[in-house]
Design an enzyme around this catalytic site. Sequence first.
Site, PDB file in Angstrom:
ATOM      1  N   TYR A 119      -9.026  -2.531 -12.876  1.00  0.00           N
ATOM      2  CA  TYR A 119     -10.012  -3.325 -12.153  1.00  0.00           C
ATOM      3  C   TYR A 119     -10.170  -4.679 -12.837  1.00  0.00           C
ATOM      4  O   TYR A 119     -10.215  -5.724 -12.177  1.00  0.00           O
ATOM      5  CB  TYR A 119     -11.347  -2.583 -12.102  1.00  0.00           C
ATOM      6  CG  TYR A 119     -12.466  -3.396 -11.477  1.00  0.00           C
ATOM      7  CD1 TYR A 119     -12.456  -3.694 -10.117  1.00  0.00           C
ATOM      8  CD2 TYR A 119     -13.531  -3.858 -12.243  1.00  0.00           C
ATOM      9  CE1 TYR A 119     -13.476  -4.438  -9.538  1.00  0.00           C
ATOM     10  CE2 TYR A 119     -14.554  -4.599 -11.678  1.00  0.00           C
ATOM     11  CZ  TYR A 119     -14.518  -4.891 -10.323  1.00  0.00           C
ATOM     12  OH  TYR A 119     -15.528  -5.639  -9.766  1.00  0.00           O
TER      13      TYR A 119
ATOM     14  N   LYS B 277      -9.574  -8.535 -11.399  1.00  0.00           N
ATOM     15  CA  LYS B 277     -10.617  -9.563 -11.446  1.00  0.00           C
ATOM     16  C   LYS B 277     -10.133 -10.806 -12.211  1.00  0.00           C
ATOM     17  O   LYS B 277     -10.535 -11.924 -11.874  1.00  0.00           O
ATOM     18  CB  LYS B 277     -11.882  -9.000 -12.079  1.00  0.00           C
ATOM     19  CG  LYS B 277     -12.572  -7.920 -11.259  1.00  0.00           C
ATOM     20  CD  LYS B 277     -13.200  -8.480  -9.979  1.00  0.00           C
ATOM     21  CE  LYS B 277     -12.421  -8.281  -8.735  1.00  0.00           C
ATOM     22  NZ  LYS B 277     -13.110  -8.810  -7.524  1.00  0.00           N
TER      23      LYS B 277
END
Length: 338
Positions: A210, A214
């Site tokens: 994740y 990002k």
Amino acid sequence: MSGLYRLLFTKLQLPSPSAIQGKTILITGANTGLGREAARHALALDASTVILGVRSLSKGEEAKINIESSTGCTDQGKVLVWSIDLESFSSLQAFAAQALRYVEDGGRLDIVIMNAGIASVEYNVTPDGWERGLQVNVLSTALLSLKLLPLLLRTKELEPSSRPHLTILTSDIHKLITFPERTEKAILTSLTNEEQWKSSQRLGGATERYGVTKLMDLFIAIELARLVPRDDLGNPLVIVNAVAPGFCKSDLLTREKAPWVLKLVQALIARTVEEGSKTLLHAVDQGIETHGRWLDNQVVADPGSMVTSPEAVIVREKVWREIVTILRDVDAEVRTEY
């Protein structure tokens, strides 16, 4: 510790109504969490139209009713619900075509908030052949941004005094990643490899991948800012920035099998989505000083060495070239130069 202090004690602000009044705002991932609350704020601040980009039309309609009832604004056409599934390039292209028709039929697009994203801790591949988080958070975010940018530029052309914005949701979690794939010959292909995915999650922890996506969203914001054409004074015609809302009590973790410890920390200290979503509206009210920059706790911040070091710049440019190559194969009409 300083990050925790800012999370707990920073008082977030909404922009003045004049910044949003009369604007058309498109928000992806808007049926829940930060997206829905940002839409609610926008309507309360008297946006002329709020477009909810949602995966489920039924849930989008529920969100629309919820937003309208809480704001007392039930004017026909004030809140629009459009379908989009970021796990499907064809769905995204249909959504972009709908936006184009909307503008050609007399509508306008002033602000785009790229909020939709996932935080999966399980390996899955989309029908398009990419690791799920990579496609949703990175490839589809980049493609939709590129498809909508010309519509924002059209607003600027028709109304030179306007200040269109494109804001991409990021996170400060990118500062904690290991990102071993950055040395690979084909970074995005490596990120889709199942064995590499599992290896990275073991090495960097449950939030590793994740965090990588990002980081790439920050890369995308920087590269889009470089792409945007400028006026005779050198000012960008569309302001592109990235925003971190802080750790929030969103559905991002509850939708996935996140570690219970992370969910406990979220329950204890995270911001409410109503509070965190203020950062999204704040970002779309900021000036050219935020173009290509990262906003954390509503101020321009240093995103760290993973973004700013000489090595990181090389990685960013390589990732962008890979993204552009992939997206040109997906959509030959996507514009990557001005």
